[in-house]
Design a protein around this motif. Structure first.
Motif, PDB file in Angstrom:
ATOM      1  N   ASN A   1      44.661  40.376  33.957  1.00 33.93           N
ATOM      2  CA  ASN A   1      44.704  41.833  34.039  1.00 33.93           C
ATOM      3  C   ASN A   1      46.131  42.326  34.230  1.00 33.93           C
ATOM      4  N   THR A   2      46.914  41.596  35.030  1.00 37.54           N
ATOM      5  CA  THR A   2      48.313  41.974  35.238  1.00 37.54           C
ATOM      6  C   THR A   2      49.106  41.852  33.942  1.00 37.54           C
TER       7      THR A   2
ATOM      8  N   TYR B   1      42.128  47.032  35.399  1.00 38.71           N
ATOM      9  CA  TYR B   1      41.629  46.505  36.676  1.00 38.71           C
ATOM     10  C   TYR B   1      40.206  46.947  36.975  1.00 38.71           C
TER      11      TYR B   1
ATOM     12  N   GLY C   1      41.866  34.834  39.721  1.00 35.35           N
ATOM     13  CA  GLY C   1      42.291  36.158  40.188  1.00 35.35           C
ATOM     14  C   GLY C   1      42.431  37.171  39.073  1.00 35.35           C
ATOM     15  N   THR C   2      43.501  37.958  39.165  1.00 35.95           N
ATOM     16  CA  THR C   2      43.691  39.065  38.215  1.00 35.95           C
ATOM     17  C   THR C   2      44.966  38.874  37.381  1.00 35.95           C
ATOM     18  N   LYS C   3      45.363  37.616  37.164  1.00 36.70           N
ATOM     19  CA  LYS C   3      46.595  37.373  36.395  1.00 36.70           C
ATOM     20  C   LYS C   3      46.489  37.907  34.965  1.00 36.70           C
TER      21      LYS C   3
ATOM     22  N   SER D   1      43.777  32.152  28.376  1.00 33.91           N
ATOM     23  CA  SER D   1      43.823  32.040  29.845  1.00 33.91           C
ATOM     24  C   SER D   1      43.748  30.587  30.296  1.00 33.91           C
TER      25      SER D   1
ATOM     26  N   TYR E   1      29.278  44.180  35.435  1.00 32.72           N
ATOM     27  CA  TYR E   1      30.423  45.089  35.464  1.00 32.72           C
ATOM     28  C   TYR E   1      30.045  46.486  35.990  1.00 32.72           C
TER      29      TYR E   1
ATOM     30  N   LEU F   1      36.738  43.247  36.132  1.00 31.88           N
ATOM     31  CA  LEU F   1      37.213  42.001  36.715  1.00 31.88           C
ATOM     32  C   LEU F   1      36.177  40.890  36.511  1.00 31.88           C
ATOM     33  N   LYS F   2      36.670  39.663  36.479  1.00 34.28           N
ATOM     34  CA  LYS F   2      35.776  38.527  36.234  1.00 34.28           C
ATOM     35  C   LYS F   2      34.691  38.402  37.294  1.00 34.28           C
ATOM     36  N   LYS F   3      35.026  38.763  38.521  1.00 33.02           N
ATOM     37  CA  LYS F   3      34.048  38.645  39.604  1.00 33.02           C
ATOM     38  C   LYS F   3      32.875  39.611  39.425  1.00 33.02           C
TER      39      LYS F   3
END
Length: 497
Positions: free
Chosen positions: A92-93, A427, A88-90, A80, A437, A430-432
């Protein structure tokens, strides 16, 4: 035609196939002379089938699953950061795009598997996803990563349902669970092997100007391509086409499967109408939800457990090594459950028990946030529960489908629909939400409960169907062709519960 366990075959079947009653081993002619060599007992023949079918499919799927989830190991080594997709969620995409072709092409892939020889179709797909994996190690930007992940899904689409379909056409129902579980446990072996391999390859960081994560993709992809050349000659075909069996042995294999499941209908191609008829059976729809509910926690664990473990304070190398034991425990637990499931000829309770184990693991992860040893132990329960229940559910559903047509379509449907859960899984963590989790663990519990409810529904539906058929008279006027077309919907068929 379809008989309950330990019932003799129809007399007409004996005459047409020259097969001894099931209490005897071997094949006999009209004079009672054995056609198979004396040493070819049923047990020895099944052992030969095991050696020719299971190991090669296991290695094939181990490499497929490894090439699919090694992106999680690569991310620990800086994927990454180098591709600048930390926001963001790149990431994950990039995970989810794999599932788009993987879901869409499941049924067409199984239709092609039946039309072509399995060893041809599977080995070509194997070379394809090995090549794409190697190219994944050469990408220079986010767009390149998305493209390779998409084509990885295209080539891997036939691996899982195709192998389950093929295994199901070789074994009787009460023999299948250990074989299904051993094959499925290739995923747990891939998880363990992937962690060990990544920890070793990661030490190549900087060699020839490539970061460690690139070497993970390149070396594992090249390994898959090399193995695919050998597997073009070594992967098994259907029983009707197996050249390593004599004609008498092929007849006996077909006969023992006929007794358990009826005529397979191998000779007739699958049509669009065949596919449509399969989905008129509500049990088929429920079978998809049984698997769907477990895919979310399974892929959630496969893709994100290295990151979760790293959050406990381990270095990248320690993280890879700590990812191995839960996979190994899952393999041992799965094989134990499979043994007793086959021994008792029962599936429902052996699916529900590991589901409960999985739920308990997630419950601990939701409740405990400051004790890394307990949290790490809970990951064992999650892996053991999810990766044990899944092969039981798949075997239960697949082996209750009669004939090539219903099994080819039904197995592809279950895996294809179930893998929609993979899109949800990527999804959910997520990192946030790190390191607790909470949303991810909560979503996983909900989906595991959905799987449990679906298993209960399927159990009730199969039980009611059996009772209804027990009370009804046998369809005397039904021809063999009509029985073949009906598959497990035939009056004489009984579902394994």
């Amino acid at each position: 035609m379809f008989q309950k366990e330990n019932k003799p075959l129809d007399p007409e079947f004996h005459d047409s196939y020259n097969v001894a009653p099931p209490q005897y081993d071997g094949i006999y002619d009209e004079a009672g002379q054995a056609l198979c060599p004396p040493h070819t007992t049923e047990r020895k023949l099944v052992t030969r089938i095991d050696l020719h079918v299971i190991p090669f499919l296991c290695i094939m799927y181990l490499l497929a699953f490894l090439d699919r989830v090694n992106i999680a190991n690569a991310n620990v080594f800086g994927l990454s950061e180098e591709l600048n997709i930390t926001d963001g969620t790149k990431f994950n995409t990039a995970l989810v795009i794999f599932f788009v072709p993987y879901i869409l092409f499941e049924i067409p892939s199984n239709v092609l598997l039946k039309k072509l020889k399995p060893r041809v179709w599977l080995s070509v797909c194997m070379f394809g996803f090995g090549l794409v994996t190697a190219l994944q190690g050469l990408v220079q930007n986010y767009s390149g990563l998305l493209a390779t992940r998409f084509f990885l899904g295209v080539f891997e689409t036939g691996m899982f349902p195709g192998a389950f379909y093929l295994i199901g056409m070789w074994y009787r129902r009460h023999e299948a669970q250990r074989r299904y579980t051993f094959f499925f446990s290739s995923t747990t072996l891939a998880g363990a092997f992937g962690g060990l391999l990544a920890s070793a390859i990661g030490k190549m960081d900087g060699m020839r100007g490539y970061r460690g994560w690139r070497w993970i993709f390149i070396l594992e992809g090249i390994l898959t391509c090399v193995v695919s050349f050998f597997f073009f000659f070594m992967l098994p075909n259907f029983p009707e086409e197996a050249k390593w069996l004599t004609e008498e042995e092929r007849t006996f294999v077909r006969a023992r499967l006929y007794q358990d499941q009826g005529n397979s209908g191998r000779e007739r191609p699958i049509t669009i109408r065949d596919i449509g008829r399969v989905f008129k059976d509500p049990k088929v729809i429920v079978g998809g939800f049984m698997y769907f509910g477990l895919i979310v926690p399974a892929y959630g664990y496969a893709y994100f457990s290295p990151g979760i473990i790293q959050g406990y304070g381990y270095s990248p190398i320690q993280t890879q090594l700590h990812s191995v034991p839960p996979w190994a425990a899952a393999f041992g637990f799965a094989m134990t459950i499979a043994y007793f499931s086959d021994r008792l000829k029962h599936r429902f309770l052996f699916a529900i028990f590991p589901i409960c184990v999985c739920i308990s693991g997630f419950a601990i992860l939701l409740a405990v946030h400051n004790h890394k040893d307990v949290q790490y132990g809970a990951l064992f329960l999650v892996a053991m529960g999810a990766y044990t229940a899944m092969p039981v559910i798949i075997c239960w559903f697949n082996m209750n489908l009669g004939g090539h047509h219903r099994r080819a379509v039904g197995s592809a449907w279950q895996v294809g629909f179930g893998n929609i859960g993979g899109i949800i899984a990527v999804y959910t963590f997520l990192k946030k939400d790190a390191p607790r989790y909470i949303p991810g663990y909560s979503i996983c519990i909900a989906f595991v409960c959905l799987s449990a409810l679906s298993c209960l529904t399927y159990f009730i539906m199969c039980g009611l169907a059996n009772k209804k058929r027990d009370k009804s008279a046998h369809d005397v006027g039904v021809t063999e062709y009509e029985e073949t077309e009906l598959g497990d919907l035939a009056q004489s068929y009984r579902y394994l519960l």
